[in-house]
Write an enzyme that holds these catalytic residues in place. Structure first.
Site, PDB file in Angstrom:
ATOM      1  N   GLU A  49      41.117  52.448 -20.944  1.00 60.56           N
ATOM      2  CA  GLU A  49      40.953  51.148 -20.297  1.00 60.56           C
ATOM      3  C   GLU A  49      41.270  51.324 -18.824  1.00 60.56           C
ATOM      4  O   GLU A  49      42.346  51.818 -18.472  1.00 60.56           O
ATOM      5  CB  GLU A  49      41.899  50.101 -20.892  1.00 60.56           C
ATOM      6  CG  GLU A  49      41.402  49.456 -22.162  1.00 60.56           C
ATOM      7  CD  GLU A  49      42.316  48.319 -22.603  1.00 60.56           C
ATOM      8  OE1 GLU A  49      43.393  48.128 -21.999  1.00 60.56           O
ATOM      9  OE2 GLU A  49      41.959  47.629 -23.567  1.00 60.56           O
ATOM     10  N   ASP A  60      49.688  39.828 -15.963  1.00 62.76           N
ATOM     11  CA  ASP A  60      50.356  41.122 -15.860  1.00 62.76           C
ATOM     12  C   ASP A  60      51.780  40.993 -15.354  1.00 62.76           C
ATOM     13  O   ASP A  60      52.087  40.173 -14.490  1.00 62.76           O
ATOM     14  CB  ASP A  60      49.562  42.054 -14.939  1.00 62.76           C
ATOM     15  CG  ASP A  60      48.229  42.445 -15.538  1.00 62.76           C
ATOM     16  OD1 ASP A  60      48.236  42.870 -16.702  1.00 62.76           O
ATOM     17  OD2 ASP A  60      47.197  42.311 -14.864  1.00 62.76           O
TER      18      ASP A  60
END
Length: 267
Positions: A49, A60
């Protein structure tokens, strides 16, 4: 056949699970990312990824936020990421999934992105902030180029959302093991097995699970319940702490330890 589909089929035949490794494209620069992709594969990663750095990465935690900042400071753009993937494909065929936020893709243009990503050799894409119910236009362009679009599910996803993801998603489903932002956690949720069983009853594509997995034991525990395990922040942290040959050695050591811990995954 799409590389993602082939990868999961092959792993199933080998009776093992996918190790999915996340790194931020362009951290600390795209030349390092280009060199890291085959290194990750050689160390045991089945799927890579690549995070598309964004200035407001709301899902995040601090580790990946800092990684995005480093990548953006190195002038990383979506166009340059695709050029890097194209260069990687000259010698490496590991499945590559782009993961990130909708804004850069929307600015790039859905049709142009699908065409350019497919031509570069990208296999899939996961857009964190794109609900499947609002993804029709993007899906039309992606599906036309066999660019597999994966979606997120969480412990709070409704039955309706699970069914929609099962109908529209391709490649795999990314199950978020915890609520909150990315980042290493101390232990795997004790309810994960039941949650995944509920999703699996409604989903036909493979299920990978991630967010917070930072040790070989955690990877093994999650892989025992899912079709694959995603390790991100703990790997990205190495890019903050190391550089050059030391970084290569630390990444190789860590990824190999994850791969060896996953049932059926020892080299």
């Amino acid at each position: 056949m799409n590389r993602l589909t082939h990868c999961f089929n092959e792993l199933k035949q080998r009776n093992t699970k996918a190790l999915v490794t996340f790194i931020t494209a362009g951290d600390p620069d795209l030349a390092t990312t280009q060199a890291m992709i085959p290194l990750l594969q050689q160390a045991g990663a089945d799927i890579i990824e690549l995070g598309m750095p964004f200035s407001d990465p709301m899902a995040d935690g601090p580790t990946i936020q800092l990684s995005s900042e480093r990548a953006l400071a190195a002038s990383t753009t979506l166009e340059r990421i695709l050029a890097m993937v194209r260069a990687v494909r000259r010698s490496c065929q590991v499945p590559i999934v782009l993961m990130g936020y909708l804004n850069p893709i929307h600015a790039y243009g859905y049709e142009r992105f699908a065409n350019d990503a497919a031509e570069a050799g990208v296999d899939g894409v996961l857009v964190v902030d794109m609900p499947p119910e609002e993804a029709e236009s993007f899906l039309n362009h992606a599906n036309a180029r066999d660019l597999q679009v994966a979606f997120l599910l969480t412990p709070t996803s409704t039955d309706s959302r699970i069914a929609t993801v099962g109908r529209l998603g391709r490649g795999f489903v990314y199950y978020v093991t915890v609520t909150g932002v990315t980042g290493a956690r101390q232990q795997v949720s004790t309810t994960l097995g039941g949650e995944l069983a509920k999703v699996r009853a409604k989903i036909s594509v493979p299920i990978v699970a991630g967010f917070g997995i930072s040790t070989p034991q955690q990877a093994a525990d999650v892989a025992a319940m899912a079709d694959g395990v995603v390790v991100g922040s703990a790997l990205v942290k190495l890019f903050q702490l190391h550089s050059g040959e030391e970084l290569r050695q630390e990444v190789t050591r860590f990824v190999a330890s994850l791969r060896q811990a996953i049932p059926g995954g020892a080299a």
